[in-house]
Design a protein around this motif. Structure first.
Motif, PDB file in Angstrom:
ATOM      1  N   GLN A  13     -22.507  18.029 -32.211  1.00  0.00           N
ATOM      2  CA  GLN A  13     -23.794  17.370 -32.423  1.00  0.00           C
ATOM      3  C   GLN A  13     -23.640  16.163 -33.326  1.00  0.00           C
ATOM      4  OE1 GLN A  13     -26.657  20.297 -33.788  1.00  0.00           O
ATOM      5  NE2 GLN A  13     -27.218  20.731 -31.674  1.00  0.00           N
ATOM      6  N   THR A  14     -24.504  15.199 -33.140  1.00  0.00           N
ATOM      7  CA  THR A  14     -24.504  14.023 -34.007  1.00  0.00           C
ATOM      8  C   THR A  14     -24.624  14.464 -35.459  1.00  0.00           C
ATOM      9  OG1 THR A  14     -25.549  12.693 -32.277  1.00  0.00           O
ATOM     10  CG2 THR A  14     -25.669  11.860 -34.530  1.00  0.00           C
ATOM     11  N   GLY A  15     -23.707  13.958 -36.270  1.00  0.00           N
ATOM     12  CA  GLY A  15     -23.673  14.330 -37.678  1.00  0.00           C
ATOM     13  C   GLY A  15     -22.877  15.583 -37.967  1.00  0.00           C
ATOM     14  N   GLY A  16     -22.439  16.249 -36.930  1.00  0.00           N
ATOM     15  CA  GLY A  16     -21.692  17.489 -37.093  1.00  0.00           C
ATOM     16  C   GLY A  16     -20.189  17.266 -37.183  1.00  0.00           C
ATOM     17  N   SER A  17     -19.443  18.367 -37.054  1.00  0.00           N
ATOM     18  CA  SER A  17     -17.990  18.327 -37.216  1.00  0.00           C
ATOM     19  C   SER A  17     -17.296  19.097 -36.104  1.00  0.00           C
ATOM     20  CB  SER A  17     -17.594  18.934 -38.563  1.00  0.00           C
ATOM     21  OG  SER A  17     -18.153  18.214 -39.639  1.00  0.00           O
ATOM     22  N   LEU A  18     -16.081  18.681 -35.820  1.00  0.00           N
ATOM     23  CA  LEU A  18     -15.177  19.392 -34.929  1.00  0.00           C
ATOM     24  C   LEU A  18     -13.767  19.222 -35.468  1.00  0.00           C
ATOM     25  CD1 LEU A  18     -16.346  18.355 -31.314  1.00  0.00           C
ATOM     26  CD2 LEU A  18     -16.505  20.639 -32.322  1.00  0.00           C
ATOM     27  N   ARG A  19     -12.904  20.178 -35.151  1.00  0.00           N
ATOM     28  CA  ARG A  19     -11.499  20.043 -35.539  1.00  0.00           C
ATOM     29  C   ARG A  19     -10.628  20.219 -34.309  1.00  0.00           C
ATOM     30  NH1 ARG A  19      -7.492  23.200 -39.788  1.00  0.00           N
ATOM     31  NH2 ARG A  19      -7.488  24.806 -38.154  1.00  0.00           N
ATOM     32  N   LEU A  20      -9.790  19.231 -34.069  1.00  0.00           N
ATOM     33  CA  LEU A  20      -8.841  19.278 -32.972  1.00  0.00           C
ATOM     34  C   LEU A  20      -7.471  19.678 -33.497  1.00  0.00           C
ATOM     35  CD1 LEU A  20      -9.742  15.965 -31.089  1.00  0.00           C
ATOM     36  CD2 LEU A  20     -10.836  18.209 -30.946  1.00  0.00           C
ATOM     37  N   SER A  21      -6.725  20.347 -32.636  1.00  0.00           N
ATOM     38  CA  SER A  21      -5.358  20.736 -32.963  1.00  0.00           C
ATOM     39  C   SER A  21      -4.414  20.206 -31.899  1.00  0.00           C
ATOM     40  CB  SER A  21      -5.233  22.259 -33.029  1.00  0.00           C
ATOM     41  OG  SER A  21      -6.060  22.797 -34.025  1.00  0.00           O
ATOM     42  N   CYS A  22      -3.202  19.924 -32.317  1.00  0.00           N
ATOM     43  CA  CYS A  22      -2.154  19.496 -31.399  1.00  0.00           C
ATOM     44  C   CYS A  22      -0.894  20.277 -31.760  1.00  0.00           C
ATOM     45  CB  CYS A  22      -1.916  17.998 -31.513  1.00  0.00           C
ATOM     46  SG  CYS A  22      -0.514  17.392 -30.555  1.00  0.00           S
ATOM     47  N   ALA A  23      -0.542  21.233 -30.920  1.00  0.00           N
ATOM     48  CA  ALA A  23       0.627  22.066 -31.161  1.00  0.00           C
ATOM     49  C   ALA A  23       1.831  21.453 -30.478  1.00  0.00           C
ATOM     50  CB  ALA A  23       0.378  23.476 -30.638  1.00  0.00           C
ATOM     51  N   ALA A  24       2.902  21.275 -31.248  1.00  0.00           N
ATOM     52  CA  ALA A  24       4.124  20.655 -30.726  1.00  0.00           C
ATOM     53  C   ALA A  24       5.214  21.690 -30.598  1.00  0.00           C
ATOM     54  CB  ALA A  24       4.570  19.527 -31.643  1.00  0.00           C
ATOM     55  N   SER A  25       5.941  21.618 -29.517  1.00  0.00           N
ATOM     56  CA  SER A  25       7.093  22.488 -29.340  1.00  0.00           C
ATOM     57  C   SER A  25       8.222  21.659 -28.738  1.00  0.00           C
ATOM     58  CB  SER A  25       6.761  23.673 -28.437  1.00  0.00           C
ATOM     59  OG  SER A  25       6.366  23.224 -27.156  1.00  0.00           O
ATOM     60  N   GLY A  26       9.441  22.075 -29.014  1.00  0.00           N
ATOM     61  CA  GLY A  26      10.575  21.324 -28.506  1.00  0.00           C
ATOM     62  C   GLY A  26      11.517  20.944 -29.626  1.00  0.00           C
ATOM     63  N   ARG A  27      12.629  20.430 -29.222  1.00  0.00           N
ATOM     64  CA  ARG A  27      13.712  20.133 -30.150  1.00  0.00           C
ATOM     65  C   ARG A  27      13.310  19.049 -31.144  1.00  0.00           C
ATOM     66  NH1 ARG A  27      19.086  21.341 -30.015  1.00  0.00           N
ATOM     67  NH2 ARG A  27      20.556  19.834 -30.864  1.00  0.00           N
ATOM     68  N   PHE A  28      13.395  19.386 -32.407  1.00  0.00           N
ATOM     69  CA  PHE A  28      13.177  18.456 -33.508  1.00  0.00           C
ATOM     70  C   PHE A  28      11.771  17.860 -33.512  1.00  0.00           C
ATOM     71  CE2 PHE A  28      17.362  19.223 -34.382  1.00  0.00           C
ATOM     72  CZ  PHE A  28      18.285  18.702 -33.466  1.00  0.00           C
ATOM     73  N   ALA A  29      10.798  18.600 -33.060  1.00  0.00           N
ATOM     74  CA  ALA A  29       9.428  18.093 -33.004  1.00  0.00           C
ATOM     75  C   ALA A  29       8.931  17.657 -34.376  1.00  0.00           C
ATOM     76  CB  ALA A  29       8.503  19.153 -32.409  1.00  0.00           C
ATOM     77  N   GLU A  30       9.423  18.304 -35.423  1.00  0.00           N
ATOM     78  CA  GLU A  30       8.928  18.020 -36.771  1.00  0.00           C
ATOM     79  C   GLU A  30       9.413  16.684 -37.315  1.00  0.00           C
ATOM     80  OE1 GLU A  30      11.146  20.170 -35.894  1.00  0.00           O
ATOM     81  OE2 GLU A  30      12.908  19.970 -37.188  1.00  0.00           O
ATOM     82  N   ARG A  31      10.319  16.018 -36.609  1.00  0.00           N
ATOM     83  CA  ARG A  31      10.921  14.784 -37.117  1.00  0.00           C
ATOM     84  C   ARG A  31      10.104  13.540 -36.811  1.00  0.00           C
ATOM     85  NH1 ARG A  31      17.415  15.213 -35.819  1.00  0.00           N
ATOM     86  NH2 ARG A  31      17.815  17.109 -37.000  1.00  0.00           N
TER      87      ARG A  31
END
Length: 128
Positions: A13-31
């Motif tokens: 809703q207008t003025g409201g909030s949402l949180r999106l997530s993006c899950a990463a998998s695979g070799r060296f994703a954290e880099r």
């Protein structure tokens, strides 16, 4: 190659909030620095936010600055986009992508060509 899966979209809703997530998998994703982009119908894909691999720096598009916050949980290889003070113009499909080079943040972070391994996207619809 890194696989990215977005989630958390939906109806807000207008003025409201949402949180999106993006899950990463695979070799060296954290880099890699990770970014969020969005694309509304009939418009080009727009830069939203980016965060460095260590999570110590983040940058935002002008249209979301002060309203959205990007963060990452390094052990869980997940990047979040906290969206607050939602507006109807935030309605779009939101995508996460990883930057091409590990350990660095490209100075051209607003350009989608600096990213690859995009997720499938998650729809965000903001209504009043």
């Amino acid at each position: 190659q890194v696989t990215l899966v977005e989630s958390g979209g939906g109806l807000g809703q207008t003025g409201g909030s949402l949180r999106l997530s993006c899950a990463a998998s695979g070799r060296f994703a954290e880099r890699y620095a990770m970014g969020w982009f969005r694309q509304a119908p009939g418009k080009e894909r727009e830069f939203v936010a980016v965060i460095t691999w260590a999570g110590d720096f983040s940058y935002y598009g002008d249209s979301v600055k002060g309203r959205f916050t990007i963060s990452r949980d390094i052990p869980k290889n997940t990047v979040f986009l906290q969206m607050s003070s939602l507006k109807s113009e935030d309605t779009a499909v939101y995508y996460c992508g990883r930057q091409r080079r590990e350990w660095v943040l490209s100075p051209r972070y607003r350009n989608q060509v600096e990213y690859e391994d995009w997720g499938q996207g998650t729809q965000v619809t903001v209504s009043s």
